[in-house]
Write a protein that holds these residues in place. Structure first.
Motif, mmCIF file in Angstrom:
data_model
loop_
_atom_site.group_PDB
_atom_site.id
_atom_site.type_symbol
_atom_site.label_atom_id
_atom_site.label_comp_id
_atom_site.label_asym_id
_atom_site.label_seq_id
_atom_site.Cartn_x
_atom_site.Cartn_y
_atom_site.Cartn_z
ATOM 1 N N UNK A 7 81.830 -24.564 -19.345
ATOM 2 C CA UNK A 7 79.750 -23.957 -20.677
ATOM 3 C C UNK A 7 80.530 -21.959 -21.131
ATOM 4 N N UNK A 8 80.971 -21.546 -19.787
ATOM 5 C CA UNK A 8 80.940 -20.055 -20.208
ATOM 6 C C UNK A 8 81.203 -19.682 -21.463
ATOM 7 N N UNK A 9 82.827 -19.699 -21.669
ATOM 8 C CA UNK A 9 82.951 -19.572 -23.124
ATOM 9 C C UNK A 9 82.825 -20.562 -24.260
ATOM 10 N N UNK A 41 64.283 -22.899 -32.154
ATOM 11 C CA UNK A 41 65.061 -24.148 -32.158
ATOM 12 C C UNK A 41 65.343 -24.317 -31.303
ATOM 13 N N UNK A 42 65.701 -23.067 -30.357
ATOM 14 C CA UNK A 42 66.639 -23.703 -28.443
ATOM 15 C C UNK A 42 65.699 -24.386 -27.647
ATOM 16 N N UNK A 43 63.840 -23.461 -27.878
ATOM 17 C CA UNK A 43 63.141 -24.283 -27.179
ATOM 18 C C UNK A 43 62.912 -25.928 -27.838
ATOM 19 N N UNK A 44 63.538 -26.791 -28.625
ATOM 20 C CA UNK A 44 63.220 -27.863 -29.240
ATOM 21 C C UNK A 44 64.216 -28.238 -28.569
ATOM 22 N N UNK A 45 65.534 -27.730 -28.459
ATOM 23 C CA UNK A 45 66.624 -28.100 -27.971
ATOM 24 C C UNK A 45 66.354 -28.713 -26.610
ATOM 25 N N UNK A 46 66.053 -27.763 -25.807
ATOM 26 C CA UNK A 46 66.149 -26.938 -24.211
ATOM 27 C C UNK A 46 65.370 -28.347 -23.773
ATOM 28 N N UNK A 47 63.991 -28.532 -24.668
ATOM 29 C CA UNK A 47 62.854 -29.651 -24.181
ATOM 30 C C UNK A 47 63.547 -30.766 -24.276
ATOM 31 N N UNK A 48 63.794 -31.488 -25.228
ATOM 32 C CA UNK A 48 65.389 -32.708 -25.423
ATOM 33 C C UNK A 48 66.254 -32.661 -24.587
ATOM 34 N N UNK A 49 66.692 -31.988 -24.619
ATOM 35 C CA UNK A 49 68.072 -31.912 -23.481
ATOM 36 C C UNK A 49 67.015 -32.546 -21.822
ATOM 37 N N UNK A 50 66.332 -31.507 -21.891
ATOM 38 C CA UNK A 50 65.849 -32.339 -20.194
ATOM 39 C C UNK A 50 65.436 -33.600 -20.125
ATOM 40 N N UNK A 51 64.575 -33.865 -21.455
ATOM 41 C CA UNK A 51 63.935 -35.182 -21.477
ATOM 42 C C UNK A 51 65.061 -36.343 -21.453
ATOM 43 N N UNK A 52 65.872 -36.237 -22.103
ATOM 44 C CA UNK A 52 66.448 -36.957 -22.508
ATOM 45 C C UNK A 52 67.996 -37.598 -21.260
ATOM 46 N N UNK A 53 68.312 -36.266 -21.246
ATOM 47 C CA UNK A 53 69.585 -35.966 -20.160
ATOM 48 C C UNK A 53 68.454 -36.210 -18.561
ATOM 49 N N UNK A 54 67.558 -36.471 -18.610
ATOM 50 C CA UNK A 54 66.849 -36.528 -17.473
ATOM 51 C C UNK A 54 66.687 -38.124 -17.197
ATOM 52 N N UNK A 55 66.190 -38.682 -19.011
ATOM 53 C CA UNK A 55 66.820 -40.502 -18.817
ATOM 54 C C UNK A 55 68.148 -41.231 -19.121
ATOM 55 N N UNK A 56 68.511 -40.282 -19.242
ATOM 56 C CA UNK A 56 69.936 -41.031 -18.908
ATOM 57 C C UNK A 56 70.373 -40.812 -17.825
ATOM 58 N N UNK A 82 72.136 -27.078 -19.088
ATOM 59 C CA UNK A 82 70.535 -26.379 -20.606
ATOM 60 C C UNK A 82 71.545 -25.069 -21.274
ATOM 61 N N UNK A 83 72.352 -25.114 -20.705
ATOM 62 C CA UNK A 83 73.773 -24.021 -21.345
ATOM 63 C C UNK A 83 74.431 -24.485 -22.636
ATOM 64 N N UNK A 88 74.707 -24.206 -28.848
ATOM 65 C CA UNK A 88 74.792 -24.232 -29.678
ATOM 66 C C UNK A 88 73.644 -24.261 -31.081
ATOM 67 N N UNK A 89 72.789 -23.350 -30.120
ATOM 68 C CA UNK A 89 71.858 -22.985 -30.982
ATOM 69 C C UNK A 89 72.264 -21.386 -31.773
#
Length: 111
Positions: A7-9, A41-56, A82-83, A88-89
């Protein structure tokens, strides 16, 4: 290779483009709007990532090798996930600004 190293690059490129966009926003006096829109935008993306990654992950769609992650998890997802939305944002905000995304609306001639 760990997911953090992978993720770092992307994060580095995102930070550079974001900072160039911030400099452009500073020249036009739009720094506050630039940072606040990025943060929202970052807050929305982080929340969506947390929710949907855990579901998947809970559904068994995918998982991570234990030797590829830091071991720190938020529920089922590793924090390294989360990186990607953060990178992306950063990248999107910088590119949007550099392409002139915050233009004044054009006035109509008949108005």
């Amino acid at each position: 290779m760990t997911y953090l190293l992978l993720s770092l690059p992307f994060l580095a490129v995102g930070i550079v483009v974001f900072l160039i966009g911030a400099a452009a926003a500073h020249r036009t006096g739009a720094v506050r709007a630039y940072f606040s829109s990025w943060a929202a935008a970052t807050v929305v993306l982080v929340v969506l990532t947390a929710v949907f990654d855990n579901i998947m992950i809970a559904a068994g769609f995918f998982d991570y090798r234990e030797d590829g992650i830091s071991g720190i998890r938020l529920a089922l997802m590793p924090v390294e996930d989360f990186l990607y939305p953060i990178a992306g944002s950063l990248l999107l905000a910088g590119v949007w600004r550099l392409l002139g995304g915050e233009r004044e609306p054009q006035r109509r001639a008949d108005a």
